[in-house]
Design an enzyme around this catalytic site. Structure first.
Site, short mmCIF file in Angstrom:
data_model
loop_
_atom_site.label_atom_id
_atom_site.label_comp_id
_atom_site.label_asym_id
_atom_site.label_seq_id
_atom_site.Cartn_x
_atom_site.Cartn_y
_atom_site.Cartn_z
N HIS A 286 -5.24 -6.17 -1.90
CA HIS A 286 -6.27 -4.53 -1.66
C HIS A 286 -7.31 -4.73 -2.71
O HIS A 286 -8.25 -3.89 -1.72
CB HIS A 286 -5.50 -3.56 -3.28
N ASP B 22 2.06 -4.58 5.78
CA ASP B 22 2.64 -3.12 6.71
C ASP B 22 2.98 -2.70 7.82
O ASP B 22 1.72 -1.78 8.05
CB ASP B 22 1.96 -1.92 5.13
#
Length: 284
Positions: free
Chosen positions: A28, A141
């Protein structure tokens, strides 16, 4: 949040949004770092989205570490943190969803029915609330990133979707908020995802292009790990996510594997070095 974003736009600031579900890790923070390079105002969101969890999944157990997440974001130089409560995002009587046809029902969508409808709906809402110039997503992802990119294009959104490479541990394991579920033995076993992808890369580097042969290398590696149970292990076109017979253009090797009770995903992105080249580039 809308008022802060409007003010930033009025000041002609370039706005970057990094949507997260919290439980932040270095992956992140790498998105935040990229956003800070590109933008003059960086907004991060934390929202554990109930709409993307099936009834049998881990919504209630999903790690929630809001205080430490807030501190990490502040240290990383985020200008604003948007952390709404579920009733703010899904008010009573909520009935509108965004669905990307075709892409949503393969692979992850097949394994987790309704998952991507929840993802695209909440991302659309976040993009509508903030209206950023850029929004940042991780390539771990891969299918999610592809869906969000398609949605932004199809719906003429002003936001450019930026897809960034995954961050890995020294032993190859892709960073994930779900890694905290692994015990010591399972954590060691989880490296099998990276080892399986690496086995395919070695076959491709040796000239193999047949997808069935490559899948054999995947399954041999995964099958040798007793803690691993394969959900899917496929080679798919990078645009359509349809399975391929032969690797001849940009594609993904995509894995979803249970290590104990924890479901992990990973991928290897493959592309030709140039349009006419047989030589491939590999992106873990």
């Amino acid at each position: 949040m809308k008022e802060q974003a409007r003010q930033a736009r009025a000041e002609s600031r370039v706005i970057g949004l990094v949507p997260t579900m919290g439980a932040l890790h270095a992956g992140h923070l790498s998105l935040i770092e990229r956003a800070r390079r590109d933008c003059s105002s960086v907004i991060a969101s934390i929202f554990v989205n109930p709409k993307q969890f099936a009834p049998n999944e881990d919504f209630s157990k999903y790690p929630r570490t809001f205080e430490s997440d807030s501190e990490k974001l502040e240290r990383a130089g985020v200008d604003f943190l948007f952390a709404p409560e579920p009733p703010e995002i899904y008010p009573n009587g909520f009935a509108t969803y965004v669905n990307v046809d075709g892409l949503s029902d393969k692979l992850e969508g097949r394994s987790r029915p309704g998952h991507f409808r929840g993802v695209t709906t909440v991302v659309m809402k976040l993009l509508q609330i903030v209206q950023p110039n850029f929004a940042y997503f991780g390539r771990k992802d891969a299918q999610q990133s592809r869906l969000v990119t398609q949605m932004a294009r199809d719906l003429n959104l002003d936001t450019e979707i930026v897809v960034c490479p995954p961050v890995r541990e020294p032993d190859g394991l892709a960073l994930s908020s779900r890694n905290v579920y692994l015990n010591a033995e399972e954590r060691k076993a989880a490296t099998v995802l990276y080892r399986a992808l690496d086995a395919v890369k070695n076959e491709l580097a040796a000239g193999v292009r047949d997808a069935l042969h490559l899948q054999g290398a995947l399954h041999r590696t995964l099958g040798a790990e007793r803690h691993a149970r394969v959900d899917y292990a496929e080679i798919a076109d990078a645009q359509t996510f349809e399975t391929v017979v032969r690797v001849s253009k940009a594609c993904y090797v995509l894995l979803a594997v249970f290590i104990g009770k924890t479901r992990l995903i990973d991928n290897l992105y493959i592309e030709p070095k140039s349009p006419d080249s047989e030589e491939l580039l590999f992106h873990f």
